[in-house]
Design a protein around this motif. Sequence first.
Motif, PDB file in Angstrom:
ATOM      1  N   ARG A   1       0.834  -1.209   0.000  1.00 25.06           N
ATOM      2  CA  ARG A   1       0.000   0.000   0.000  1.00 25.06           C
ATOM      3  C   ARG A   1       0.871   1.262   0.000  1.00 25.06           C
ATOM      4  O   ARG A   1       0.598   2.228  -0.713  1.00 25.06           O
ATOM      5  CB  ARG A   1      -0.948  -0.014   1.195  1.00 25.06           C
ATOM      6  CG  ARG A   1      -1.866   1.222   1.256  1.00 25.06           C
ATOM      7  CD  ARG A   1      -2.885   1.142   2.379  1.00 25.06           C
ATOM      8  NE  ARG A   1      -3.950   0.195   2.071  1.00 25.06           N
ATOM      9  CZ  ARG A   1      -4.104  -0.981   2.635  1.00 25.06           C
ATOM     10  NH1 ARG A   1      -3.231  -1.384   3.567  1.00 25.06           N
ATOM     11  NH2 ARG A   1      -5.100  -1.775   2.296  1.00 25.06           N
ATOM     12  N   LEU A   2       1.926   1.239   0.801  1.00 24.99           N
ATOM     13  CA  LEU A   2       2.826   2.393   0.870  1.00 24.99           C
ATOM     14  C   LEU A   2       3.494   2.659  -0.476  1.00 24.99           C
ATOM     15  O   LEU A   2       3.572   3.806  -0.931  1.00 24.99           O
ATOM     16  CB  LEU A   2       3.888   2.151   1.948  1.00 24.99           C
ATOM     17  CG  LEU A   2       4.909   3.275   2.166  1.00 24.99           C
ATOM     18  CD1 LEU A   2       4.214   4.558   2.611  1.00 24.99           C
ATOM     19  CD2 LEU A   2       5.958   2.839   3.199  1.00 24.99           C
ATOM     20  N   VAL A   3       3.958   1.605  -1.133  1.00 26.56           N
ATOM     21  CA  VAL A   3       4.594   1.764  -2.444  1.00 26.56           C
ATOM     22  C   VAL A   3       3.605   2.315  -3.468  1.00 26.56           C
ATOM     23  O   VAL A   3       3.899   3.272  -4.196  1.00 26.56           O
ATOM     24  CB  VAL A   3       5.165   0.413  -2.929  1.00 26.56           C
ATOM     25  CG1 VAL A   3       5.595   0.502  -4.390  1.00 26.56           C
ATOM     26  CG2 VAL A   3       6.357  -0.005  -2.074  1.00 26.56           C
ATOM     27  N   MET A   4       2.421   1.723  -3.527  1.00 24.44           N
ATOM     28  CA  MET A   4       1.431   2.145  -4.524  1.00 24.44           C
ATOM     29  C   MET A   4       1.021   3.606  -4.339  1.00 24.44           C
ATOM     30  O   MET A   4       1.043   4.402  -5.277  1.00 24.44           O
ATOM     31  CB  MET A   4       0.198   1.245  -4.440  1.00 24.44           C
ATOM     32  CG  MET A   4       0.423  -0.187  -4.840  1.00 24.44           C
ATOM     33  SD  MET A   4      -1.097  -1.161  -4.594  1.00 24.44           S
ATOM     34  CE  MET A   4      -0.466  -2.832  -4.665  1.00 24.44           C
ATOM     35  N   ARG A   5       0.654   3.968  -3.113  1.00 25.40           N
ATOM     36  CA  ARG A   5       0.135   5.314  -2.873  1.00 25.40           C
ATOM     37  C   ARG A   5       1.223   6.373  -3.020  1.00 25.40           C
ATOM     38  O   ARG A   5       1.017   7.432  -3.619  1.00 25.40           O
ATOM     39  CB  ARG A   5      -0.502   5.415  -1.488  1.00 25.40           C
ATOM     40  CG  ARG A   5      -1.698   4.491  -1.299  1.00 25.40           C
ATOM     41  CD  ARG A   5      -2.535   4.868  -0.082  1.00 25.40           C
ATOM     42  NE  ARG A   5      -3.428   5.983  -0.382  1.00 25.40           N
ATOM     43  CZ  ARG A   5      -3.262   7.216   0.039  1.00 25.40           C
ATOM     44  NH1 ARG A   5      -2.227   7.534   0.787  1.00 25.40           N
ATOM     45  NH2 ARG A   5      -4.130   8.154  -0.279  1.00 25.40           N
ATOM     46  N   SER A   6       2.398   6.116  -2.465  1.00 26.40           N
ATOM     47  CA  SER A   6       3.470   7.107  -2.532  1.00 26.40           C
ATOM     48  C   SER A   6       3.926   7.319  -3.971  1.00 26.40           C
ATOM     49  O   SER A   6       4.269   8.445  -4.368  1.00 26.40           O
ATOM     50  CB  SER A   6       4.645   6.706  -1.646  1.00 26.40           C
ATOM     51  OG  SER A   6       5.216   5.486  -2.068  1.00 26.40           O
ATOM     52  N   THR A   7       3.931   6.258  -4.761  1.00 24.75           N
ATOM     53  CA  THR A   7       4.307   6.384  -6.172  1.00 24.75           C
ATOM     54  C   THR A   7       3.330   7.272  -6.923  1.00 24.75           C
ATOM     55  O   THR A   7       3.733   8.165  -7.674  1.00 24.75           O
ATOM     56  CB  THR A   7       4.371   4.997  -6.830  1.00 24.75           C
ATOM     57  OG1 THR A   7       5.379   4.221  -6.198  1.00 24.75           O
ATOM     58  CG2 THR A   7       4.688   5.125  -8.310  1.00 24.75           C
TER      59      THR A   7
END
Length: 409
Positions: free
Chosen positions: A309-315
């Motif tokens: 989730r962190l990777v997807m949203r921050s990207t």
Amino acid sequence: MAGVGRKPNASLSSGSDADDRAYAAMIARAKALIPQLRDRAARTEELRRLPPETERDLHDTGLFRIVQPKRVGGSEFDYVALVDCADALGQADASVAWNFANLASHHWMLGMFDKRAQDLVWNNADALIASSFIFPAGRARKVDGGYVLRGSWPFSSGVDSSEWNMLASVVSSDDEADGIEYRIFLLNKSDYKIKDTWNATGLRGTGSNDVEVNDAFVAEPMTLAVSDLAGGPTPGSAVNPNALYELPVFSLFPYVLSGVALGNAQACLDDYVEVARHRASTYNRAKLADLQSTQIKIAEASAKIDAARLVMRSTCIGAMADARHGHVPDTAAKTRLRRDGAYSVNLCTEAVSLLFSASGARGLFTIGPLQRQFRDAHAINSHLAFNFDAAGTNYGRVALGLPSENLTL
């Protein structure tokens, strides 16, 4: 329940308080659909497409139009909305989330086309647009005023519900010096034939049938070169100046659908935790919640999902910030976007597989959501955008100073 390890969705990365409230309200509407979508999941699989009442729910809530320009009545939310809303809907049924994300994202892409194409399609602003972005499936040749297109495309999700279709093709040229051109063609349903081919083990309810085109003329304004989607102003920017319509489309392509894997994995984790709290082993009657192995598997699965989730949203948030500053990522950055998109979905698939194996014989029964979540997780992961071998190889090539093999970046 709130969900193990899950944090509430953040507001938009930039915008007014009113924008943030509107965004929060949309996420709330998506989450409010979860109970009825779960109840319909078996019927959705039986139909092999979304039930009419599910399509109506997605229309009535405005979810299909989250990244459509405001000038035609859309919400024009930031790109991260595709992840957040698919995450919410995926906690109910991955097939619903998959069709939602596909069909909603095509309003975003249409906003990059020539205004004449936008006006024609958005004469009905609720019109749905399917797609198949498999370029080798088609061949187009240039003629006066446009192109003649032919081919057969697989995996056109939601096509039976759609009035239009975005089909990707290679453009043939008599002059080899012109090289290969990749182009997207926007066709009305009267110009293609739908072939009922979708009988799959996962994402069964997406109706991802084949589409066949036999020498259809497509006017020039109804087409868009992939080179126009590499980042920066597009043909549609004249009427849609938001940075949303200047994002590098195929670099960010995995994030259109990655939220589906995220929501599916989160639901699998939440369901597992709920069962483990109350269930005893059929072998020795030990409470599953007291077993260290159960506790460790919950920790590992939740860590994978939270990291994804962190990777997807921050990207997605970072990509919007770059676009607002007029920054177009270089090839190395674009291959990293594809790498991270594939890797984050792989993490979700690993989490579901871990929980499925930890569930023992319970996972073997065809009733209940666990077997569907497992099948859907692996169906999602089979999409080329989430193939880490392909994304990782290309990232490694560029890191080593070799040219990118992905001609759409």
